[in-house]
Design a protein around this motif. Sequence first.
Motif, PDB file in Angstrom:
ATOM      1  N   GLU E 263       0.837  -1.205   0.000  1.00 26.99           N
ATOM      2  CA  GLU E 263       0.000   0.000   0.000  1.00 26.99           C
ATOM      3  C   GLU E 263       0.873   1.257   0.000  1.00 26.99           C
ATOM      4  O   GLU E 263       0.652   2.177  -0.776  1.00 26.99           O
ATOM      5  CB  GLU E 263      -0.947  -0.004   1.191  1.00 26.99           C
ATOM      6  N   ARG E 267       0.974   4.079  -2.998  1.00 25.43           N
ATOM      7  CA  ARG E 267       0.690   5.481  -2.678  1.00 25.43           C
ATOM      8  C   ARG E 267       1.902   6.355  -3.055  1.00 25.43           C
ATOM      9  O   ARG E 267       1.745   7.473  -3.542  1.00 25.43           O
ATOM     10  CB  ARG E 267       0.376   5.646  -1.192  1.00 25.43           C
ATOM     11  N   THR E 268       3.103   5.815  -2.826  1.00 26.95           N
ATOM     12  CA  THR E 268       4.298   6.600  -3.133  1.00 26.95           C
ATOM     13  C   THR E 268       4.511   6.711  -4.638  1.00 26.95           C
ATOM     14  O   THR E 268       4.873   7.779  -5.150  1.00 26.95           O
ATOM     15  CB  THR E 268       5.525   5.977  -2.438  1.00 26.95           C
ATOM     16  N   ASN E 270       2.320   6.834  -6.787  1.00 26.11           N
ATOM     17  CA  ASN E 270       1.340   7.844  -7.153  1.00 26.11           C
ATOM     18  C   ASN E 270       1.849   9.244  -6.799  1.00 26.11           C
ATOM     19  O   ASN E 270       1.810  10.166  -7.622  1.00 26.11           O
ATOM     20  CB  ASN E 270       0.047   7.538  -6.392  1.00 26.11           C
ATOM     21  N   ARG E 301      -4.809  -5.088  -7.381  1.00 24.35           N
ATOM     22  CA  ARG E 301      -5.820  -4.164  -7.897  1.00 24.35           C
ATOM     23  C   ARG E 301      -6.482  -3.351  -6.811  1.00 24.35           C
ATOM     24  O   ARG E 301      -7.003  -2.268  -7.060  1.00 24.35           O
ATOM     25  CB  ARG E 301      -6.866  -4.956  -8.690  1.00 24.35           C
ATOM     26  N   GLN E 302      -6.452  -3.842  -5.549  1.00 26.79           N
ATOM     27  CA  GLN E 302      -7.058  -3.042  -4.483  1.00 26.79           C
ATOM     28  C   GLN E 302      -6.306  -1.739  -4.241  1.00 26.79           C
ATOM     29  O   GLN E 302      -6.806  -0.844  -3.571  1.00 26.79           O
ATOM     30  CB  GLN E 302      -7.159  -3.847  -3.190  1.00 26.79           C
ATOM     31  N   PHE E 303      -5.073  -1.643  -4.767  1.00 24.21           N
ATOM     32  CA  PHE E 303      -4.313  -0.397  -4.575  1.00 24.21           C
ATOM     33  C   PHE E 303      -4.419   0.510  -5.791  1.00 24.21           C
ATOM     34  O   PHE E 303      -3.862   1.595  -5.822  1.00 24.21           O
ATOM     35  CB  PHE E 303      -2.850  -0.706  -4.291  1.00 24.21           C
ATOM     36  N   ASP E 304      -5.107   0.026  -6.793  1.00 25.34           N
ATOM     37  CA  ASP E 304      -5.215   0.772  -8.047  1.00 25.34           C
ATOM     38  C   ASP E 304      -6.307   1.821  -7.955  1.00 25.34           C
ATOM     39  O   ASP E 304      -7.037   2.089  -8.898  1.00 25.34           O
ATOM     40  CB  ASP E 304      -5.518  -0.232  -9.160  1.00 25.34           C
ATOM     41  N   PHE E 305      -6.446   2.423  -6.765  1.00 30.16           N
ATOM     42  CA  PHE E 305      -7.512   3.405  -6.602  1.00 30.16           C
ATOM     43  C   PHE E 305      -7.082   4.740  -7.191  1.00 30.16           C
ATOM     44  O   PHE E 305      -5.937   5.132  -7.110  1.00 30.16           O
ATOM     45  CB  PHE E 305      -7.887   3.579  -5.135  1.00 30.16           C
ATOM     46  N   ALA E 306      -8.023   5.398  -7.819  1.00 28.17           N
ATOM     47  CA  ALA E 306      -7.712   6.715  -8.362  1.00 28.17           C
ATOM     48  C   ALA E 306      -7.608   7.693  -7.192  1.00 28.17           C
ATOM     49  O   ALA E 306      -8.506   7.767  -6.360  1.00 28.17           O
ATOM     50  CB  ALA E 306      -8.801   7.151  -9.320  1.00 28.17           C
ATOM     51  N   PRO E 307      -6.523   8.443  -7.139  1.00 27.40           N
ATOM     52  CA  PRO E 307      -6.439   9.465  -6.108  1.00 27.40           C
ATOM     53  C   PRO E 307      -7.392  10.589  -6.459  1.00 27.40           C
ATOM     54  O   PRO E 307      -7.863  10.680  -7.601  1.00 27.40           O
ATOM     55  CB  PRO E 307      -4.990   9.921  -6.193  1.00 27.40           C
TER      56      PRO E 307
END
Lengths: 322, 322, 322, 322, 322, 322
Positions: E263, E267-268, E270, E301-307
């Motif tokens: 995670e 996030r980083t 990104n 894919r659970q980390f592929d969230f659009a910021p």
Amino acid sequence: MPFEKVAELAAGWGFNGLEIACWGDHLDVRRAAADDDYVRNRLDVLARHGLKCWAISNHLVGQAVCDHPIDDRHRAILPIHVWGDGDPEGVRRRAAEEMKITAQAARRLGVPTVVGFTGSGIWHTVAMFPPVPAAAIDNGYKDFASRWTGILDAYGESGVRFALEVHPSEIAYDYWTTARALDVIGSHPAFGLNFDPSHMIWQGIDPVTFLLDFRDHILHVDCKDTKMRVDGRTGRLGSHLSWGDPRRGWDFVSAGRGDAPWEAIFRTLNAIGYTGPISIEWEDAGMDRLRGAPEALAFLRQFDFAPPAASFDSAFSAQELK
Amino acid sequence: MPFEKVAELAAGWGFNGLEIACWGDHLDVRRAAADDDYVRNRLDVLARHGLKCWAISNHLVGQAVCDHPIDDRHRAILPIHVWGDGDPEGVRRRAAEEMKITAQAARRLGVPTVVGFTGSGIWHTVAMFPPVPAAAIDNGYKDFASRWTGILDAYGESGVRFALEVHPSEIAYDYWTTARALDVIGSHPAFGLNFDPSHMIWQGIDPVTFLLDFRDHILHVDCKDTKMRVDGRTGRLGSHLSWGDPRRGWDFVSAGRGDAPWEAIFRTLNAIGYTGPISIEWEDAGMDRLRGAPEALAFLRQFDFAPPAASFDSAFSAQELK
Amino acid sequence: MPFEKVAELAAGWGFNGLEIACWGDHLDVRRAAADDDYVRNRLDVLARHGLKCWAISNHLVGQAVCDHPIDDRHRAILPIHVWGDGDPEGVRRRAAEEMKITAQAARRLGVPTVVGFTGSGIWHTVAMFPPVPAAAIDNGYKDFASRWTGILDAYGESGVRFALEVHPSEIAYDYWTTARALDVIGSHPAFGLNFDPSHMIWQGIDPVTFLLDFRDHILHVDCKDTKMRVDGRTGRLGSHLSWGDPRRGWDFVSAGRGDAPWEAIFRTLNAIGYTGPISIEWEDAGMDRLRGAPEALAFLRQFDFAPPAASFDSAFSAQELK
Amino acid sequence: MPFEKVAELAAGWGFNGLEIACWGDHLDVRRAAADDDYVRNRLDVLARHGLKCWAISNHLVGQAVCDHPIDDRHRAILPIHVWGDGDPEGVRRRAAEEMKITAQAARRLGVPTVVGFTGSGIWHTVAMFPPVPAAAIDNGYKDFASRWTGILDAYGESGVRFALEVHPSEIAYDYWTTARALDVIGSHPAFGLNFDPSHMIWQGIDPVTFLLDFRDHILHVDCKDTKMRVDGRTGRLGSHLSWGDPRRGWDFVSAGRGDAPWEAIFRTLNAIGYTGPISIEWEDAGMDRLRGAPEALAFLRQFDFAPPAASFDSAFSAQELK
Amino acid sequence: MPFEKVAELAAGWGFNGLEIACWGDHLDVRRAAADDDYVRNRLDVLARHGLKCWAISNHLVGQAVCDHPIDDRHRAILPIHVWGDGDPEGVRRRAAEEMKITAQAARRLGVPTVVGFTGSGIWHTVAMFPPVPAAAIDNGYKDFASRWTGILDAYGESGVRFALEVHPSEIAYDYWTTARALDVIGSHPAFGLNFDPSHMIWQGIDPVTFLLDFRDHILHVDCKDTKMRVDGRTGRLGSHLSWGDPRRGWDFVSAGRGDAPWEAIFRTLNAIGYTGPISIEWEDAGMDRLRGAPEALAFLRQFDFAPPAASFDSAFSAQELK
Amino acid sequence: MPFEKVAELAAGWGFNGLEIACWGDHLDVRRAAADDDYVRNRLDVLARHGLKCWAISNHLVGQAVCDHPIDDRHRAILPIHVWGDGDPEGVRRRAAEEMKITAQAARRLGVPTVVGFTGSGIWHTVAMFPPVPAAAIDNGYKDFASRWTGILDAYGESGVRFALEVHPSEIAYDYWTTARALDVIGSHPAFGLNFDPSHMIWQGIDPVTFLLDFRDHILHVDCKDTKMRVDGRTGRLGSHLSWGDPRRGWDFVSAGRGDAPWEAIFRTLNAIGYTGPISIEWEDAGMDRLRGAPEALAFLRQFDFAPPAASFDSAFSAQELK
């Protein structure tokens, strides 16, 4: 919960077997050892739900074989004919006989393993005060060896084996007491271990090290979990608080909600060639078992992956619901 | 080691007091309660070596007041007149009487505190198998309250207090059992605690939290240390292995060689205004006590710094050598 | 996002309630305190989506009641009539009045709890340099007690209670400041706490200890999470970096993606008999809230298990989306 | 304690230098900047005790240069002529002038470095509630750059440098705020850092990483220590509790009694070629400084080992006693 | 597994791209560099399954460019025309040529990045015994720079870049060797890094720090995981034990089953504006890859969230299956 | 440093023995094996300073017995007659002969143990890339067994034993490689281990577990220490950085300044009945050995306490200074 109901639920949740407990209406070992119709009836219940049985468990009676003191706690869990007049030595002897009968019940049910406890004549000295002479400890192990050798001979004759659940209150409750128990019982071919990591976590024992070093003695695997909570006030010894009290330093929880390293455990079972049954023993004071049991099954199934050389075919072949 | 020899050594090492143990030739409480010459003799030995006495300790007899089972371990440590015929309830009653006599001995010696154990009728259920009903636990605490209230009344009459060493095997062995023991004994003015961090370290209890929360009940401080060794095979419960065995998960060691946070402990004692005695209880299976005792004294003296407002004058005023 | 839209989304995701915020178009407390139609309209919006309301929140105005300094940060978040001419003491007084009106709004909405902040006249001294005399700290707590007692009296008259969210910038931001705030406000029956573990994690406060020790004061629970990242360069104080910057030592994240021990928290809420609302406060700079809010709800629902004695029926009965 | 007394004690303990503080009777910077006799007198006191001086410190005045709010805390620590009428902007300007005069004092004393604080216009926003726009943070750094550039120019003209002690309340309080402060002040040749690990430990900053990455900016080293105590109730922010209170999450202690990795720090100073002064700043609420200061010196001397190529000759050449 | 089969499986599992390996029948770089039909065929296979290609990998040949010693391990993995007569320097030169040809193949496939290894002439000195003079280390980096500069020039001419996978056995295997490798290769615009956290975990390197500090050089991301198991007997160096042996101190596992902080990594990525391909490299000795590959995809894919500002559109755009 | 000087220093520091190194002018094994006067001279030097000798060490030559590759690193450390023409296999054979001669030298010096290295033909494969077939590993152990069996036979004939220092670069470098090395060399009575915890700390091996499990094979103990420094950028493999560089993840330091658990080590040596020599091997890049060696001796002497049953008389009987 009646046996038939347990079988129905377990099958509905996706379990494919039951580890039958020798208490309640689940299994009367004396009838099973003597009455073919009773045995057929038990097996029919299972068959009706598509379940098999790889092990039966008789913890309660086994506990009384070596225990000291024998007191009201035992009276509450023993069959009335084992408790009898409650004279401690008489209770121990009747319990030993009942454990032999359990071997016959297992044989007639076609089950290769009886899981259970041994009790211990020295557990009450665990804090080492008043001081305990080395000879007293030696005598405790000898007492275990002498009481159980005869029982294990009976298991050998029945072609079944006894798997001791390593557990506080028993002659073997951690790594080194297991090593010594195996040593004093010699290489009795009918003796082995039931691996349940939940009793190791709070004692600081590494379950993987245990599996690697005692690989030749693991006869059965019970999946139960323990969650630690350390805040400087909670204690490892439980503070005489009941299960589920948040002031305890640890508690039993449904497998996957605690600190047992399940993935490493299953990879290691695979690596050491363990192909025996995997049972889910469900015990969690903060959760309804109608919810917890199927959840634990789903959780553990994620580790039921076939390794590249596929040597783990029987995983999850036997599960139980206590 | 004879009492005179202990006094000579302690003085030579720089101790300025002794916590006299009520066993061996150190102190016979029945004589001290009745015989002025004996009392004068004990005080003379101390005076000859420039030592004072702020507490006497009678752990062995106290242990028998509530214990269950009573067995050979007790026979080995009790005075013959307390053991008597060994009938458990008789032993418990005679031990209670002896603890009352100890209060009188303390009064005549001019000592304000008796340090010791209480025993416990429920310690043997610590593993909670066979299952222990909540009522059995409740009864254990009630038994403690009922047996000790009379003893403590005798202490009150003698103008001395009893300090329970929080310790496995006793009615209070960790934070929450201490809280409950204080609760059931009410606010008996003759009851308090002996703080010894060595029993807390391996249970995961934070000694500083203990001091902060039970600040009003600390009557005496014993300095002994515990060293943990965790390797995945060592266990918190000690594996029935003897002191000094490196396979144990923890062991008693000389103060400063273990894991107790001594600096935080002494700063906290200072902050909560504790001005009572500080004893060094020396117990280390891997070290000769003729070397260990003076080393522990030197180690702890580094914390005997006067705080800016100098409220800690009596630190290290009473030390003992068991 | 307009109130109606929030209600629609929340209902669609499976929430069954809303904690209404007293800003934006969500809730105008002055209208709610005076205008029955307005109140009916708000309740109708909720009803249309099958939602209930157990709490309203007014953090922004509450912040100004005690704060020092009052500056542009407050101007940006306060209603124009509370800010007025910006004179600090005037702002504080108008904020106090507005908090009383909020109590009336709650009463008319049928909501038992107002969640919010108190501000603090001493927060800016947290680093203790320039040196802060003890009297200055004392005065800060007294200032809080004196400004809020009148407000809380108004709550009592309205039959509602105020739940302070323990949080940096407030009079209570950790365990011991909470203890002191409760102490100075006496036992005002209209005062309690809003438990939000996200502010505790990075300060090193154990949320479970907090719940156990302040069990009698927990009026509301907010579920937000914090993720620590320690690399020797990141700092606990945030380095004046914005949310979402990976150089921060910690960040708010959606519940379940951080370090809060949710399972222990929910088991403890259950054990202490908490039956109030559970809100999900969603704040995560690295994730779209349209994805995060339903995910957090699903995550937390796994802890909504009925304990064997089923005392937790209303869990998840009130959730909100800020 | 009078300057002469400090010099006498320091010399007696084995220190070979003093970092003179610009307050009390130790150093009046206005006199030192203008009065040759005064300067000679100060140097004579040192010489009489065999001491040298490599740095003077003026934390108190520096703090006021950027601070917001300016309040009673500043009044208590500023010279009366700097406080004046207490109007915040006037205080800031007079403080800036005083810092320039301090440079002249240093030059006349023959001292190359002034150690001190900068204050900060944005420190009070550290909790980020009420919300802080990015522009407000930007402005805080710009304000620092604009106020200090002129001061630093004056340092450059005097041939001395200013070493900011990275510290909560200052424009740089951790790793990333130091990076940004260095960035906004450009490469001003008169600006550098005073390294004091005690402020880093409790924020989670690794002192060795700090030294490695800011190696070109370290002008001075202050040795003070911090001891953490984490128990789930103590907090990193100190709970508004006074120094020495055991409920705090951390406290300043004499060097060697805390958690700073001194050995790694000294090895790294050596490895990066630092040859400047090493001061012992003594601050410990639980210990008398007459005991603590010589102890800290003895502790740190064990790290004053010559490396094989002996590049660390000046270690411990300048120590101070505040 | 044949290329067509891999493409079919990958598409079926939901991958939208392949990182094609230059071995087996997957990609023959010499044909691809020269034969338009072959290139079209490869692209057709991908297109048939809806897949794209953003990178090709040629680890095996790259390894031989700098390695010492060259031995049977290389013979087993090199194309026969690169191995030739096995003379070490000849092997290195032919490997260098093949890496240039790989650049041409990439250009003709329309792929911007070649991922691979560099080998190292000094890796075998890693234990530093027999002693290794500093000059020998310097020469190792120079050898790397001299052999690869020519290759990278060819990449620049083809408009593609080479991404070194930081990995034991290579010239850069951790943080500081990466820093030095980047330093010696100057700012060659055709050189960059392939980030794979699995090689960092067991060395103690923080993947997030690596991303932050080398943000300008990250050309490609490989997702593979590593699980540590520390028990005092397992070692970081692997004990010459094969993958999957539970006595190892660490092992490669499917992404999400190990210790990589996924995670924080995503996030980083990104936060630093990385928009390149994300590949899943699947390697787990205890799990069938037909089960593991789709599981890893689902996990990541659970980390592929659009910021909130949606700057991460191409995440998971290129995945491969080795 | 000349042998005579070493002896003088060691005696002056309080050592009572020397472990003589077979290089420099300390010991020429070929002369010692053949020339009685030379032997007498060496012993006379020791005797003059009151020193004894319990072991000689020949690490450098032993390293070449199995190593691959053989290169300039070996040329720099081998006697010229062992290096010869530098042909690898010739070097290995001459090194093996020299190790046999070392046994004779030991015998004539009256020394029971030769400490040293074995080299390894598979160490360079430690990263397992390029892939290493299991057969290659098997061959590496067989090569060790075959080369050393003959050497060890010669030791047996001389009545001395060879103690392998478990160390990276050697056939045994951690727990499991030690277990396998012992297994392949069978139970050769002339083979044993030199225990040096400094090589275990950074690999994660527990020295106490090592001592317990290999208790029957410990022939010699070397005391050297290792300090870890983990910051997310330092790596376990050392980054090709030289000793003393603070960017390394670990470094050798003087005994007592690192992370080895010396107290547990000495208590365990005592518990397992080890009575052999204890050497201090001094290696610390950040400290002058003229300071470090006596400090290490003083540090370790605090563990030289006689246990109650006094079984450790010969502790510290043989120390060396390399």
